[in-house]
Write an enzyme that holds these catalytic residues in place. Structure first.
Site, PDB file in Angstrom:
ATOM      1  N   ARG A  88       1.022  -1.200  -0.046  1.00 34.32           N
ATOM      2  CA  ARG A  88      -0.225   0.190  -0.067  1.00 34.32           C
ATOM      3  C   ARG A  88       0.875   1.225   0.026  1.00 34.32           C
ATOM      4  NH1 ARG A  88      -3.445  -3.477   3.159  1.00 34.32           N
ATOM      5  NH2 ARG A  88      -5.605  -3.577   2.497  1.00 34.32           N
ATOM      6  N   ASN A 120      -4.519   6.127   0.851  1.00 40.04           N
ATOM      7  CA  ASN A 120      -3.455   5.174   1.326  1.00 40.04           C
ATOM      8  C   ASN A 120      -1.974   5.646   1.160  1.00 40.04           C
ATOM      9  OD1 ASN A 120      -4.883   3.033   2.312  1.00 40.04           O
ATOM     10  ND2 ASN A 120      -5.191   2.175   0.154  1.00 40.04           N
ATOM     11  N   ARG A 151     -14.247  -6.834   6.677  1.00 39.79           N
ATOM     12  CA  ARG A 151     -13.997  -8.105   6.102  1.00 39.79           C
ATOM     13  C   ARG A 151     -13.712  -9.011   7.052  1.00 39.79           C
ATOM     14  NH1 ARG A 151      -9.552  -4.653   2.449  1.00 39.79           N
ATOM     15  NH2 ARG A 151     -11.018  -4.372   0.534  1.00 39.79           N
ATOM     16  N   HIS A 175      -3.848   0.113   8.657  1.00 42.54           N
ATOM     17  CA  HIS A 175      -4.457  -0.204   7.394  1.00 42.54           C
ATOM     18  C   HIS A 175      -3.771  -0.587   6.503  1.00 42.54           C
ATOM     19  CE1 HIS A 175      -7.509  -0.966   4.309  1.00 42.54           C
ATOM     20  NE2 HIS A 175      -7.185   0.291   3.266  1.00 42.54           N
TER      21      HIS A 175
END
Length: 304
Positions: A88, A120, A151, A175
């Protein structure tokens, strides 16, 4: 619901956020801003076309920073296309440059609402938005591990054949790759996963990896991810608008760690009302600290 919302960055994610806000009637006025003028005009026109049959109208402006003065929210969804497999951070510097270019223009408009950060790496960019804007930390919120938590609930519910709404718990930390599931906090149908031995350690590890890699499975299949995070952003905005006081795992500033990181917080009209205090196990607390260190190192890499 009457609300003006700005979106900075109208790629796949920003466009889906705009559509979600329209369909859920969370805004009556959108301001779309993107470096690609043709793209942002196209998104405006398609949104307007899509709304015709639903018998309500939303005002949509493009490329007008000045109009953000009285906006309730500005969603930061700038996003580089320079993605590298499962990293990311591959889009980091492009997004840093975009934030440093756009956020001062938002502030100069007189905007005094709440920043919602999607870009991100989310935790690093959220901290950067806060520092560049000089906004109070409770009014700069990243989507953090909100999508990761959804999720987790999906994969756990699939494994145990229950509704995702019957799964309680959070994904904590970055994240990104250092995120983790504190299983001591996860309950299914009111039962503690660990106490009731609902999942073996092997299965816990499998579900943690399925959660962590969930976004990459989608990305590899279609080339981007957007609907999930757009839904999370819309729900976060709704929580604030309705002053729900709901607990959501967002990217919130951790005073002890000195960084934004995914952690449950009480959300209301003023943004972050309170950061919770979870009773983590010693191992979980260490994983959280290690995740914070990962984010700190990423942030240090962008300082000039």
């Amino acid at each position: 619901m009457s609300s003006k919302i700005g979106i900075i960055g109208v790629g796949h994610v920003g466009a889906d956020v705009a559509y979600t806000l329209c369909r859920e009637k969370l805004a009556n006025h959108l301001v779309l801003i993107d470096q690609n003028e043709d793209k942002v005009l196209a998104e405006k026109l398609e949104l307007e076309d899509a709304l015709v049959v639903w018998d309500y109208k939303i005002k949509i402006e493009t490329q007008r920073y000045a109009s953000l003065k009285d906006a309730e929210f500005v969603v930061v969804s700038v996003g580089s296309q320079n993605l590298d497999n499962e990293n990311r951070n591959s889009e980091l510097m492009d997004n840093v440059r975009a934030v440093r270019e756009t956020i001062p223009k938002v502030v100069a408009s007189g905007f005094s609402g709440i920043f919602i950060v999607i870009s991100n790496p989310c935790d690093t960019i959220t901290r950067l938005v806060q520092e560049v804007s000089s906004f109070p930390k409770h009014r700069v919120i990243g989507t953090g591990t909100l999508l990761d938590t959804s999720r987790m609930k999906r994969v756990v519910s699939d494994e145990l054949n229950v509704s995702p709404r019957d799964v309680e718990g959070y994904v904590l930390g970055e994240h990104g790759e250092s995120q983790f599931i504190p299983w001591s906090q996860v309950r299914v149908g009111g039962e503690e996963v660990l106490t009731a031995n609902l999942l073996s350690e092997t299965k816990q590890d499998e579900l943690k990896e399925a959660t962590r890699l969930g976004g990459w499975v989608i990305f590899k299949g279609k080339g981007w991810t957007s609907m999930g995070i757009a839904s999370m952003c819309g729900r976060l905005i709704q929580t604030i608008q309705l002053n729900e006081g709901r607990i959501l795992p967002v990217s919130v500033f951790d005073e002890a760690e000195g960084i934004y990181l995914g952690y449950p917080a009480k959300i209301g009209r003023e943004g972050i009302l309170q950061r919770l205090s979870l009773e983590l196990t010693e191992v979980e607390a260490m994983k959280y600290h290690e995740s914070a260190e990962t984010v700190k190192q990423t942030y240090l890499s962008i300082e000039e």
